[in-house]
Design a protein around this motif. Structure first.
Motif, PDB file in Angstrom:
ATOM      1  N   THR A 270       0.815  -1.219   0.000  1.00 40.17           N
ATOM      2  CA  THR A 270       0.000   0.000   0.000  1.00 40.17           C
ATOM      3  C   THR A 270       0.845   1.264   0.000  1.00 40.17           C
ATOM      4  N   ASP A 271       2.079   1.176   0.543  1.00 47.12           N
ATOM      5  CA  ASP A 271       2.952   2.355   0.589  1.00 47.12           C
ATOM      6  C   ASP A 271       4.137   2.224  -0.364  1.00 47.12           C
ATOM      7  N   ALA A 272       4.003   1.390  -1.388  1.00 48.60           N
ATOM      8  CA  ALA A 272       5.124   1.141  -2.300  1.00 48.60           C
ATOM      9  C   ALA A 272       5.609   2.405  -2.987  1.00 48.60           C
ATOM     10  N   GLN A 273       4.702   3.362  -3.226  1.00 48.61           N
ATOM     11  CA  GLN A 273       5.108   4.599  -3.895  1.00 48.61           C
ATOM     12  C   GLN A 273       4.967   5.831  -3.004  1.00 48.61           C
ATOM     13  N   ASN A 274       4.786   5.627  -1.722  1.00 48.56           N
ATOM     14  CA  ASN A 274       4.726   6.747  -0.791  1.00 48.56           C
ATOM     15  C   ASN A 274       6.121   6.973  -0.216  1.00 48.56           C
ATOM     16  N   LEU A 275       7.003   7.560  -1.019  1.00 47.05           N
ATOM     17  CA  LEU A 275       8.427   7.591  -0.697  1.00 47.05           C
ATOM     18  C   LEU A 275       8.932   8.963  -0.255  1.00 47.05           C
ATOM     19  N   TYR A 276       8.317  10.026  -0.736  1.00 50.09           N
ATOM     20  CA  TYR A 276       8.824  11.372  -0.463  1.00 50.09           C
ATOM     21  C   TYR A 276       7.713  12.244   0.123  1.00 50.09           C
ATOM     22  N   THR A 277       8.112  13.238   0.862  1.00 56.91           N
ATOM     23  CA  THR A 277       7.151  14.145   1.494  1.00 56.91           C
ATOM     24  C   THR A 277       7.725  15.558   1.551  1.00 56.91           C
ATOM     25  N   LEU A 278       6.864  16.547   1.507  1.00 65.30           N
ATOM     26  CA  LEU A 278       7.266  17.947   1.692  1.00 65.30           C
ATOM     27  C   LEU A 278       6.718  18.510   2.996  1.00 65.30           C
ATOM     28  N   GLU A 279       6.205  17.635   3.851  1.00 72.14           N
ATOM     29  CA  GLU A 279       5.596  18.076   5.107  1.00 72.14           C
ATOM     30  C   GLU A 279       6.571  18.847   6.007  1.00 72.14           C
ATOM     31  N   PRO A 280       7.872  18.462   6.107  1.00 73.48           N
ATOM     32  CA  PRO A 280       8.772  19.262   6.949  1.00 73.48           C
ATOM     33  C   PRO A 280       8.870  20.712   6.489  1.00 73.48           C
ATOM     34  N   ILE A 281       8.792  20.944   5.189  1.00 74.42           N
ATOM     35  CA  ILE A 281       8.830  22.318   4.681  1.00 74.42           C
ATOM     36  C   ILE A 281       7.526  23.039   5.020  1.00 74.42           C
ATOM     37  N   GLU A 282       6.404  22.344   4.879  1.00 78.98           N
ATOM     38  CA  GLU A 282       5.111  22.953   5.200  1.00 78.98           C
ATOM     39  C   GLU A 282       5.038  23.340   6.677  1.00 78.98           C
ATOM     40  N   GLY A 399      17.105  12.847   2.699  1.00 80.40           N
ATOM     41  CA  GLY A 399      16.768  12.078   3.897  1.00 80.40           C
ATOM     42  C   GLY A 399      17.064  12.818   5.182  1.00 80.40           C
ATOM     43  N   ARG A 400      18.227  13.480   5.261  1.00 78.83           N
ATOM     44  CA  ARG A 400      18.610  14.181   6.485  1.00 78.83           C
ATOM     45  C   ARG A 400      17.731  15.405   6.744  1.00 78.83           C
ATOM     46  N   ASN A 401      17.044  15.878   5.707  1.00 77.42           N
ATOM     47  CA  ASN A 401      16.127  16.999   5.878  1.00 77.42           C
ATOM     48  C   ASN A 401      14.679  16.549   6.013  1.00 77.42           C
ATOM     49  N   GLY A 402      14.485  15.239   6.210  1.00 82.41           N
ATOM     50  CA  GLY A 402      13.160  14.704   6.497  1.00 82.41           C
ATOM     51  C   GLY A 402      12.233  14.574   5.310  1.00 82.41           C
ATOM     52  N   LEU A 403      12.759  14.614   4.088  1.00 78.53           N
ATOM     53  CA  LEU A 403      11.916  14.590   2.900  1.00 78.53           C
ATOM     54  C   LEU A 403      11.738  13.191   2.322  1.00 78.53           C
ATOM     55  N   CYS A 404      12.361  12.201   2.928  1.00 78.52           N
ATOM     56  CA  CYS A 404      12.184  10.804   2.517  1.00 78.52           C
ATOM     57  C   CYS A 404      11.446  10.065   3.629  1.00 78.52           C
TER      58      CYS A 404
END
Length: 417
Positions: A270-282, A399-404
């Motif tokens: 179910t999360d196979a393509q849920n790899l990146y996020t911009l939530e730390p920037i938001e 990764g170190r900036n929380g985007l992975c």
């Protein structure tokens, strides 16, 4: 005539190329059924090669001065493939692949025959296996936008053998044929830095165009060639796919899982393509800036483009949709700050979400000028950049900036469902 082909078969090419090689290339298409008249060379008289060399070159030059549509489709295809490698970078790729495959390409004494166009044509005719491998490497390096799939676990090795290769080619051919792209499928396999790379040459949809042939109009149809690329890392359990339509990426990933990994459903989580996020920037807001002090080689990171979307529930469908967007670009400073200027008083959060960002990462290579890497990050599954250099460094930065998304966190969430 396509621009890259026009540059390739210019007068300099016809004046200097070895006539023996050129004759062999054209003989391949002297009776090409791609032309209505039955002559893929559109009436070109091959007998000119038996006469004086200057006369043969003039005849060839006149032939190539005509429109590309005047050649048989087989000759056009060959010339385009040779032109793609007929330059200095292409020459180095050819030599690298020749060494890898155990072929020795010895420079000819005549320096004119060391021209990259000449070498590309000679290798195309005499060493097709080397040429195909070089063409594959060019396609692999050119892919920037890659969709990624996370497997169910790490450490699952790809099993490459003749049986797996044949099974993959058969299944991929069926997939292409179902999308009206023909059954042709050739797969090249390459190991590089712990990754298994597949370059899949296949046909595209038929193209039909009107042309003028011998003073009359007619319609020709041809099938262009395209490449798809797949790169798999057993260490991370990730598969990257490029050159495949969005609607078919999951099918291609499943095909790889079945035939190469012998693990059906490996990329179907179910999360196979849920790899990146911009939530730390938001969460940080428009003042967000990248941390890169952990890597002394990264000199600077700039956000040069950012898109923010106004999202909400569509009353008709009940689904989340984008109502409108703002896009800001700033090549000198920070695109997030430019967005803040047009969105005064608005905070990033549930109603306003970042759609994507584009970064420019400045990297010290020890040369006079640093290298720049442009990265487009578009959740949930796309991190687009040229991955043949600095891939590990860029992925660490994200990764170190929380985007992975962390694999362990995703696995725990999936198990709890």
């Amino acid at each position: 005539m396509g621009m890259n082909l026009k540059k390739f078969v210019n007068p300099k090419f016809t004046r200097t190329i070895d006539l023996g090689l050129l004759r062999r290339l054209m003989e391949r298409h002297a009776a090409d059924p791609g032309s209505e008249s039955g002559a893929g060379l559109n009436g070109f008289d091959m007998a000119v090669f038996d006469g004086p060399p200057d006369g043969a070159r003039e005849a060839v030059q006149r032939f190539f001065m005509g429109p590309e549509e005047g050649y048989g489709e087989g000759l056009v295809s060959d010339l385009h493939r040779i032109a793609e490698l007929g330059h200095a970078n292409g020459l180095q790729i050819i030599l690298e692949q020749a060494r890898r495959l155990g072929f020795e390409i010895v420079p000819e004494r005549d320096e004119g025959c060391q021209d990259p166009k000449h070498v590309a044509l000679a290798v195309f005719l005499d060493h097709p296996r080397v040429f195909d491998a070089a063409s594959d490497m060019l396609a692999l390096a050119a892919r920037v936008s890659l969709a990624e799939f996370a497997g169910l676990e790490e450490g699952v090795e790809a099993e490459i053998d003749a049986v797996a290769r044949a099974a993959f080619e058969r299944a991929a051919a069926i997939l292409f044929e179902a999308d009206f792209q023909g059954r042709y499928c050739r797969v090249g396999w390459y190991e590089d830095g712990g990754e298994t790379n597949l370059v899949v040459a296949h046909g595209a949809a038929i193209t039909t165009t009107p042309v003028v042939d011998r003073g009359a109009e007619r319609v020709i149809s041809y099938r262009p060639a395209e490449h798809a690329v797949l790169s798999y890392s057993a260490d991370g359990g990730r598969l990257k796919i490029g050159g495949v339509p969005k609607a078919r990426r999951a099918d291609m990933a499943e095909l790889f899982a079945k035939t190469i990994l012998r693990r059906p459903g490996f990329f179907a989580g179910t999360d196979a393509q849920n790899l990146y996020t911009l939530e730390p920037i938001e969460r940080a807001g428009f003042a967000f800036s990248f941390r890169h002090d952990f890597d002394p080689g990264v000199l600077r990171v700039r956000i040069v483009e950012a898109q923010v979307d106004r999202v909400g529930i569509d009353p008709r469908s009940g689904k989340v949709r984008i109502f409108h967007s703002y896009l800001a670009r700033d090549g000198r400073d920070n695109a997030l700050m430019r967005l803040s200027e047009v969105m005064r008083g608005i905070r990033l959060g549930s109603d306003w979400r970042l759609g994507h960002i584009v970064l420019r990462v400045e990297i010290d290579t020890g040369a006079t000028r640093p290298a720049w890497v442009t990265v487009k990050l578009k959740p949930p599954s796309v991190a687009a950049f040229r991955r043949h250099r600095f891939e590990a460094r860029i992925m660490t930065l994200l990764g170190r900036n929380g985007l992975c998304h962390d694999r362990d966190a995703l696995s725990a969430a999936a198990a709890a469902q």
